[in-house]
Design a protein around this motif. Structure first.
Motif, mmCIF file in Angstrom:
data_model
loop_
_atom_site.group_PDB
_atom_site.id
_atom_site.type_symbol
_atom_site.label_atom_id
_atom_site.label_comp_id
_atom_site.label_asym_id
_atom_site.label_seq_id
_atom_site.Cartn_x
_atom_site.Cartn_y
_atom_site.Cartn_z
ATOM 1 N N GLY A 26 0.825 -1.210 0.000
ATOM 2 C CA GLY A 26 0.000 0.000 0.000
ATOM 3 C C GLY A 26 0.853 1.252 0.000
ATOM 4 N N MET A 27 1.981 1.212 0.661
ATOM 5 C CA MET A 27 2.918 2.346 0.683
ATOM 6 C C MET A 27 4.115 1.949 -0.181
ATOM 7 S SD MET A 27 4.435 4.161 4.086
ATOM 8 C CE MET A 27 5.561 5.522 4.000
ATOM 9 N N ARG A 28 4.334 2.662 -1.248
ATOM 10 C CA ARG A 28 5.354 2.276 -2.237
ATOM 11 C C ARG A 28 6.731 2.085 -1.621
ATOM 12 N NH1 ARG A 28 6.108 -0.782 -6.272
ATOM 13 N NH2 ARG A 28 7.607 -0.044 -7.760
ATOM 14 N N GLU A 29 7.097 2.949 -0.672
ATOM 15 C CA GLU A 29 8.414 2.834 -0.044
ATOM 16 C C GLU A 29 8.572 1.497 0.680
ATOM 17 O OE1 GLU A 29 7.385 7.176 -0.389
ATOM 18 O OE2 GLU A 29 6.322 5.371 0.222
ATOM 19 N N VAL A 30 7.513 1.055 1.319
ATOM 20 C CA VAL A 30 7.567 -0.221 2.035
ATOM 21 C C VAL A 30 7.514 -1.383 1.041
ATOM 22 C CG1 VAL A 30 6.466 -1.654 3.813
ATOM 23 C CG2 VAL A 30 6.629 0.829 4.125
ATOM 24 N N ASP A 31 6.772 -1.217 -0.053
ATOM 25 C CA ASP A 31 6.817 -2.220 -1.126
ATOM 26 C C ASP A 31 8.260 -2.446 -1.558
ATOM 27 O OD1 ASP A 31 4.026 -2.221 -1.150
ATOM 28 O OD2 ASP A 31 3.852 -1.289 -3.115
ATOM 29 N N LEU A 32 8.982 -1.378 -1.745
ATOM 30 C CA LEU A 32 10.368 -1.486 -2.203
ATOM 31 C C LEU A 32 11.273 -2.106 -1.139
ATOM 32 C CD1 LEU A 32 10.632 1.946 -4.036
ATOM 33 C CD2 LEU A 32 10.676 -0.318 -5.106
ATOM 34 N N LEU A 33 11.102 -1.695 0.106
ATOM 35 C CA LEU A 33 11.914 -2.262 1.185
ATOM 36 C C LEU A 33 11.718 -3.766 1.310
ATOM 37 C CD1 LEU A 33 11.402 0.442 3.947
ATOM 38 C CD2 LEU A 33 13.609 -0.256 3.010
ATOM 39 N N LEU A 34 10.482 -4.173 1.404
ATOM 40 C CA LEU A 34 10.195 -5.589 1.610
ATOM 41 C C LEU A 34 10.245 -6.386 0.310
ATOM 42 C CD1 LEU A 34 7.300 -5.408 4.226
ATOM 43 C CD2 LEU A 34 9.763 -5.569 4.608
ATOM 44 N N GLY A 35 9.768 -5.795 -0.776
ATOM 45 C CA GLY A 35 9.726 -6.502 -2.050
ATOM 46 C C GLY A 35 11.097 -6.833 -2.608
ATOM 47 N N GLN A 36 12.002 -5.876 -2.576
ATOM 48 C CA GLN A 36 13.343 -6.151 -3.101
ATOM 49 C C GLN A 36 14.056 -7.205 -2.258
ATOM 50 O OE1 GLN A 36 15.394 -2.412 -3.638
ATOM 51 N NE2 GLN A 36 13.994 -1.769 -5.237
ATOM 52 N N PHE A 37 13.842 -7.145 -0.944
ATOM 53 C CA PHE A 37 14.409 -8.171 -0.066
ATOM 54 C C PHE A 37 13.824 -9.539 -0.430
ATOM 55 C CE2 PHE A 37 13.816 -10.803 3.730
ATOM 56 C CZ PHE A 37 15.140 -11.037 4.073
ATOM 57 N N ALA A 38 12.500 -9.601 -0.557
ATOM 58 C CA ALA A 38 11.853 -10.881 -0.871
ATOM 59 C C ALA A 38 12.291 -11.412 -2.232
ATOM 60 C CB ALA A 38 10.333 -10.734 -0.820
ATOM 61 N N ASP A 39 12.401 -10.537 -3.227
ATOM 62 C CA ASP A 39 12.872 -10.980 -4.544
ATOM 63 C C ASP A 39 14.208 -11.708 -4.431
ATOM 64 O OD1 ASP A 39 10.725 -10.036 -6.009
ATOM 65 O OD2 ASP A 39 11.824 -8.381 -6.943
ATOM 66 N N ALA A 40 15.103 -11.154 -3.635
ATOM 67 C CA ALA A 40 16.456 -11.691 -3.539
ATOM 68 C C ALA A 40 16.570 -12.896 -2.608
ATOM 69 C CB ALA A 40 17.414 -10.591 -3.060
ATOM 70 N N ARG A 41 15.729 -12.952 -1.567
ATOM 71 C CA ARG A 41 15.977 -13.941 -0.522
ATOM 72 C C ARG A 41 14.847 -14.911 -0.202
ATOM 73 N NH1 ARG A 41 20.131 -11.511 2.763
ATOM 74 N NH2 ARG A 41 21.599 -10.679 1.245
ATOM 75 N N ILE A 42 13.673 -14.751 -0.798
ATOM 76 C CA ILE A 42 12.506 -15.542 -0.386
ATOM 77 C C ILE A 42 12.757 -17.044 -0.433
ATOM 78 C CG2 ILE A 42 11.353 -15.619 -2.644
ATOM 79 C CD1 ILE A 42 9.586 -15.100 0.726
ATOM 80 N N ASP A 43 13.476 -17.506 -1.427
ATOM 81 C CA ASP A 43 13.682 -18.950 -1.550
ATOM 82 C C ASP A 43 14.676 -19.504 -0.546
ATOM 83 O OD1 ASP A 43 15.682 -17.572 -2.850
ATOM 84 O OD2 ASP A 43 15.811 -18.951 -4.532
ATOM 85 N N ALA A 44 15.476 -18.639 0.094
ATOM 86 C CA ALA A 44 16.494 -19.096 1.036
ATOM 87 C C ALA A 44 16.077 -18.930 2.500
ATOM 88 C CB ALA A 44 17.800 -18.335 0.789
ATOM 89 N N LEU A 45 14.946 -18.310 2.763
ATOM 90 C CA LEU A 45 14.527 -18.078 4.145
ATOM 91 C C LEU A 45 14.077 -19.375 4.806
ATOM 92 C CD1 LEU A 45 12.481 -14.755 3.799
ATOM 93 C CD2 LEU A 45 14.836 -15.030 4.619
ATOM 94 N N SER A 46 14.451 -19.531 6.060
ATOM 95 C CA SER A 46 14.023 -20.698 6.840
ATOM 96 C C SER A 46 12.546 -20.541 7.235
ATOM 97 C CB SER A 46 14.875 -20.817 8.104
ATOM 98 O OG SER A 46 14.565 -19.751 9.000
ATOM 99 N N GLU A 47 11.962 -21.594 7.738
ATOM 100 C CA GLU A 47 10.572 -21.524 8.201
ATOM 101 C C GLU A 47 10.430 -20.491 9.320
ATOM 102 O OE1 GLU A 47 7.798 -23.041 6.879
ATOM 103 O OE2 GLU A 47 9.194 -23.615 5.291
ATOM 104 N N ASP A 48 11.400 -20.444 10.227
ATOM 105 C CA ASP A 48 11.364 -19.454 11.311
ATOM 106 C C ASP A 48 11.439 -18.036 10.748
ATOM 107 O OD1 ASP A 48 11.442 -18.607 14.145
ATOM 108 O OD2 ASP A 48 13.490 -17.994 13.638
#
Length: 98
Positions: A26-48
């Motif tokens: 909803g807030m573009r700045e937060v989309d970028l903060l969380l989205g870019q992180f998720a793009d790069a790391r989502i597949d490597a994150l542990s269940e925790d």
């Protein structure tokens, strides 16, 4: 347009859902903060880490942005290792790509 540069192909349903939520805050700045992180790391994150990220995304966008900007302290309920992981990701990868 979401801004994501990553396909959700090959991700399990939980990771797909989290990736989508990271880019549709909803807030573009937060989309970028969380989205870019998720793009790069989502597949490597542990269940925790996924649990922590899902909990972190329950916070209001204005609060998340303030925590990253340093204009207010992180609410103890959301001050978990994933916050520092996301912050370090953006520190080491340079400024957010708009």
């Amino acid at each position: 347009m979401s801004g994501t540069t990553r396909s959700s192909e090959g991700l399990d349903p939980r990771r797909r859902r989290i990736l989508f939520r990271c880019w549709h805050r909803g807030m573009r700045e937060v989309d970028l903060l969380l989205g870019q992180f998720a793009d790069a790391r989502i597949d490597a994150l542990s269940e925790d880490e996924l649990d922590q990220l899902e909990h972190f995304m329950d916070a209001q966008d204005v609060d998340i942005f303030s925590w990253f900007a340093g204009s207010k302290p992180v609410d103890p309920a959301y001050d978990r290792p994933i916050f520092l992981t996301i912050k370090a990701f953006h520190t080491h990868n340079g400024p957010i790509n708009v």
